[in-house]
Structures are given as C-alpha cells and as structure tokens.
Design a protein around this motif. Sequence first.
Motif, PDB file in Angstrom:
ATOM      1  N   ASN A  37     -61.928 -92.195  59.130  1.00 16.02           N
ATOM      2  CA  ASN A  37     -61.416 -90.910  58.650  1.00 16.02           C
ATOM      3  C   ASN A  37     -62.294 -90.255  57.587  1.00 16.02           C
ATOM      4  O   ASN A  37     -61.936 -89.204  57.054  1.00 16.02           O
ATOM      5  CB  ASN A  37     -59.996 -91.098  58.098  1.00 16.02           C
TER       6      ASN A  37
ATOM      7  N   PRO B 105     -60.631 -76.141  67.159  1.00 16.78           N
ATOM      8  CA  PRO B 105     -61.980 -76.563  66.752  1.00 16.78           C
ATOM      9  C   PRO B 105     -62.507 -75.854  65.504  1.00 16.78           C
ATOM     10  O   PRO B 105     -63.357 -76.397  64.808  1.00 16.78           O
ATOM     11  CB  PRO B 105     -62.840 -76.235  67.977  1.00 16.78           C
TER      12      PRO B 105
ATOM     13  N   TYR C  34     -62.724 -86.534  57.186  1.00 20.25           N
ATOM     14  CA  TYR C  34     -61.515 -85.770  56.879  1.00 20.25           C
ATOM     15  C   TYR C  34     -60.990 -86.057  55.468  1.00 20.25           C
ATOM     16  O   TYR C  34     -59.858 -85.712  55.144  1.00 20.25           O
ATOM     17  CB  TYR C  34     -60.417 -86.082  57.901  1.00 20.25           C
TER      18      TYR C  34
ATOM     19  N   TYR D 280     -60.794 -75.219  62.839  1.00 21.07           N
ATOM     20  CA  TYR D 280     -60.016 -75.636  61.679  1.00 21.07           C
ATOM     21  C   TYR D 280     -60.684 -76.813  60.980  1.00 21.07           C
ATOM     22  O   TYR D 280     -61.323 -77.649  61.619  1.00 21.07           O
ATOM     23  CB  TYR D 280     -58.606 -76.057  62.091  1.00 21.07           C
ATOM     24  N   THR D 281     -60.500 -76.886  59.664  1.00 20.03           N
ATOM     25  CA  THR D 281     -60.933 -78.051  58.905  1.00 20.03           C
ATOM     26  C   THR D 281     -59.805 -79.077  58.979  1.00 20.03           C
ATOM     27  O   THR D 281     -58.678 -78.796  58.566  1.00 20.03           O
ATOM     28  CB  THR D 281     -61.205 -77.676  57.431  1.00 20.03           C
ATOM     29  N   LEU D 282     -60.113 -80.238  59.509  1.00 24.59           N
ATOM     30  CA  LEU D 282     -59.121 -81.307  59.629  1.00 24.59           C
ATOM     31  C   LEU D 282     -59.109 -82.108  58.327  1.00 24.59           C
ATOM     32  O   LEU D 282     -60.170 -82.489  57.819  1.00 24.59           O
ATOM     33  CB  LEU D 282     -59.468 -82.209  60.812  1.00 24.59           C
TER      34      LEU D 282
ATOM     35  N   VAL E  73     -58.470 -81.436  67.038  1.00 30.27           N
ATOM     36  CA  VAL E  73     -59.862 -80.993  67.187  1.00 30.27           C
ATOM     37  C   VAL E  73     -60.045 -80.234  68.501  1.00 30.27           C
ATOM     38  O   VAL E  73     -60.732 -79.212  68.547  1.00 30.27           O
ATOM     39  CB  VAL E  73     -60.831 -82.197  67.090  1.00 30.27           C
ATOM     40  N   ALA E  74     -59.412 -80.700  69.565  1.00 24.48           N
ATOM     41  CA  ALA E  74     -59.549 -80.044  70.870  1.00 24.48           C
ATOM     42  C   ALA E  74     -58.905 -78.656  70.882  1.00 24.48           C
ATOM     43  O   ALA E  74     -59.464 -77.717  71.437  1.00 24.48           O
ATOM     44  CB  ALA E  74     -58.936 -80.915  71.963  1.00 24.48           C
TER      45      ALA E  74
ATOM     46  N   THR F 116     -53.379 -84.107  59.149  1.00 24.09           N
ATOM     47  CA  THR F 116     -52.812 -85.124  60.033  1.00 24.09           C
ATOM     48  C   THR F 116     -52.632 -86.419  59.270  1.00 24.09           C
ATOM     49  O   THR F 116     -53.157 -86.594  58.176  1.00 24.09           O
ATOM     50  CB  THR F 116     -53.704 -85.401  61.269  1.00 24.09           C
TER      51      THR F 116
ATOM     52  N   GLN G  80     -55.450 -86.591  65.943  1.00 22.62           N
ATOM     53  CA  GLN G  80     -56.663 -85.928  65.460  1.00 22.62           C
ATOM     54  C   GLN G  80     -57.486 -85.371  66.622  1.00 22.62           C
ATOM     55  O   GLN G  80     -58.011 -84.259  66.540  1.00 22.62           O
ATOM     56  CB  GLN G  80     -57.503 -86.891  64.632  1.00 22.62           C
ATOM     57  N   GLN G  81     -57.577 -86.116  67.689  1.00 20.87           N
ATOM     58  CA  GLN G  81     -58.325 -85.642  68.863  1.00 20.87           C
ATOM     59  C   GLN G  81     -57.687 -84.380  69.434  1.00 20.87           C
ATOM     60  O   GLN G  81     -58.385 -83.446  69.834  1.00 20.87           O
ATOM     61  CB  GLN G  81     -58.401 -86.741  69.927  1.00 20.87           C
TER      62      GLN G  81
ATOM     63  N   GLU H 286     -55.448 -91.375  65.478  1.00 17.39           N
ATOM     64  CA  GLU H 286     -56.631 -90.890  66.186  1.00 17.39           C
ATOM     65  C   GLU H 286     -56.273 -89.961  67.349  1.00 17.39           C
ATOM     66  O   GLU H 286     -56.930 -88.940  67.560  1.00 17.39           O
ATOM     67  CB  GLU H 286     -57.460 -92.072  66.680  1.00 17.39           C
TER      68      GLU H 286
END
Length: 173
Positions: free
Chosen positions: A131, A51, A134, A53-55, A47-48, A36, A43-44, A40
């Motif tokens: 960040n 979950p 990440y 995955y590595t961000l 993640v939602a 990303t 990113q949220q 923010e």
Amino acid sequence: KELRATLAGKAEAMSCLAQRVAQRDGAHIQQRVALTDGAEALQQQVVAHFPAYTLILDVIHATEYLWDTVNALLGETHPQRTAWVRAYLEPLLAGQIEAVITALEAEGKDLTCTVTQRQAVRRTVGYYRRNRPYMCYDEYLAQGWPIGTGVVEGACRHLVKDRMEQSGMRWTQ
C-alpha cells in the motif's frame, strides 16, 4: 450525502458509483480522491473505474496493523504500547513510509522475537509495502484531503449493521 448498497459485488457497485459520479462531475471539482481500506480487490476496482483519482489508504486501517504488531511484540497490556505506536505513526503521517518499513523489519530481525512476533511484523511490513503508493499522508494532509474513512464506515454501520440486526429482523436476498 448519498448511501447506496448492492449485493451484486464490488464491480457492480463501482460501475453504479462511476455512473453517479459522472452525473455530478464538472469543472467545479478541482480535486478527486478515493479512500479505501486496503483490500486489494477494492483498490483494483477503484483504479479501474476512477483512474484520475488519487487513491488513499485509510490511516485507521494502517494504524490497526501497528496495533496488531505492538500487541504481538509487547503484549496487550504493556504500558509502552501507545508510545511504540506513536513512534511509528508520526513518521507515517510525515510521509516517511520507507523509514517505518525499515524500522519494522529491524524489529522483526531481533533475535529475541518469537515466530509469532516475526509473523506479525512481516504481515504489517507486507501490508505497508503493498500500500506504499497510497500512504503519502503528508502530501494528502497538505492538500487538506481526508485520510480516514470513518464517516463512510459509520454510515455503513448505521445503514446496514444496525438496521439489519434489530430485534426480530429476518432477511433474504
């Protein structure tokens, strides 16, 4: 390669993406990453919806903050700008985010800094702090993972911007 777009917002886009990913998922996929730009809200959503995955924060966006800071500190034509950015970028790529944050904070405390210069440093430090989880670029590179979104952004530019800005184009939702 698939390109999709929506005007319905990030949540709807992520929901559609999650459905498509679920169709293609399987045991053959060993590693899962999501890149990303540091927004923010995006990113949220990632993640939602993803979950497991590595961000990863796009390294180009992280680097842009360094360039903004060096331009504020030294000016846009200073001959040492590139060396200054390199001195911070190399530790970032080596996974030394805390050292970079500490060094930037020290630069911002220099008594010769103007208010504008301090604000530029604080902006970068704040972005990096938020960040930090990440920005493990050394780990990502060791895994062979991508750390830049250039391909995606290039596709977006071609698909959206270039096509929508052609001569005589008119658009409605």
